[in-house]
Design an enzyme around this catalytic site. Structure first.
Site, PDB file in Angstrom:
ATOM      1  N   PRO A   2       0.818  -1.203   0.000  1.00 18.94           N
ATOM      2  CG  PRO A   2      -0.312  -1.286   2.010  1.00 18.94           C
ATOM      3  CD  PRO A   2       0.869  -1.824   1.327  1.00 18.94           C
ATOM      4  CD  GLU A   3       2.796   3.058  -4.305  1.00 16.85           C
ATOM      5  OE1 GLU A   3       2.967   4.234  -4.659  1.00 16.85           O
ATOM      6  OE2 GLU A   3       2.937   2.097  -5.067  1.00 16.85           O
TER       7      GLU A   3
END
Length: 298
Positions: A2-3
């Site tokens: 996840p960013e």
DNA sequence: ACGCCCGCCTGTAAGC
DNA sequence: TGCTTACAGGCGGGCG
């Protein structure tokens, strides 16, 4: 995995779900996930009995503010998930390493197959002479205050969604680096929250190649890059992040994101560029897959 | 300063 | 039907 957009989606939901709740019990099934602490017992002791005041974020780090003034910090690494479960009886997925149970029922599960992610409690530092008191919900949306309060995150750069930045200032920062644009965007000390996927998307939207050196940008290009960065991330947040074919990213309730359908380049090797119809090219850069359009990005 | 390795882990897909 | 290899949204360290 996840960013920033995925973590921000999680933050928004988590804020609604757990603010005001009190932690009853914390169970640690895999100590590697809390490796910053001397022991799982130490980690648990800082959480049990505490109430949650609010949820913030800096880059890819989730910040759960506690009534003790301490902060539970969560980083999902490549494969981490946070899942809110109302009925405790629901079967636990494999690799559920930490479970936080609330007094009013229900629990929060931290699942992370590759164990690159971590959770830790950052203890509120004693007040320094002359400095304003650090705690409080207000500091949860001020990157500079967060970096001051949570010393473990002091190395992080500005948050492109939370922190204001003028084009002039951004230009000065860019011109201090000779690195390629992609490496710089992914450098968490320069700007916090951008990883392999969104750096490619941002650079396509800006019309700039991954290997353009940061100090070579004109004023117009600096503005294009800044706009592309903010707009791409904001757009991805609106779409609740990207879930690729492997379905690793799931939101707080186990649902997938919606932004993958909007991707211009990432995971689109050989497919036509949405702007010029030339095939999207994939190269290896710094050991990571990099997608771009040779025609639209210079 | 910067680019390029590796290791940290598990899971999955592709290749033989 | 294996078995082996490559690769996966991150990060930190080391080396040239």
């Amino acid at each position: 995995m996840p960013e920033l957009p995925e973590v921000e989606t999680l933050r928004l939901d988590l804020g609604k779900e757990v603010t005001g709740r009190k932690i009853k019990v914390v169970a640690v099934a895999n100590g590697r996930s809390v490796r910053r602490h001397q022991s799982a017992k130490h980690f648990r002791a800082l959480l049990e009995g505490r109430s949650i005041k609010g949820v913030g974020r800096l880059g890819k780090y989730l910040l759960v503010a506690l009534d003790s003034g301490d902060t539970l910090v969560v980083h999902l690494g490549m494969s981490g998930q946070l899942l809110r479960v109302k009925s405790v009886k629901e079967q636990k997925p494999k690799h559920t390493h930490v479970v936080i149970t609330f007094t009013q029922g229900g629990e929060l599960r931290y699942v992370d197959p590759r164990t690159f992610g971590e959770m830790f409690v950052s203890v509120l530092q004693p007040k320094v002479d002359g400095a304003p008191a650090a705690s409080g919900a207000g500091s949860m949306s001020d990157g500079a205050a967060i970096r001051r309060q949570i010393h473990e995150l002091s190395h992080l750069g500005f948050d492109p969604i939370e922190d204001m930045m003028s084009w002039d200032r951004f230009a000065v920062m860019l011109h201090q680096h000779r690195a390629g644009l992609k490496s710089l965007l992914m450098d968490q000390q320069f700007v916090a929250g951008i990883g392999n996927l969104y750096s490619d998307e941002i650079l396509f939207t800006a019309g700039l190649r991954y290997d353009r050196s940061a100090d070579s940008l004109s004023a117009t290009e600096v503005r294009r890059l800044y706009r592309a960065m903010v707009e791409t991330l904001a757009d991805a947040i609106k779409h609740r992040g990207s879930t690729l074919a492997d379905e690793q990213y799931k939101d707080l309730f186990g649902a997938i994101g919606d932004y993958q359908g909007q991707h211009q380049v990432y995971d689109r090797e050989g497919q036509p560029c949405r702007r010029c119809r030339n095939p999207i090219v994939r190269v290896r850069h710094g050991g990571r897959s990099t997608f771009f359009c040779e025609h639209c990005q210079i």
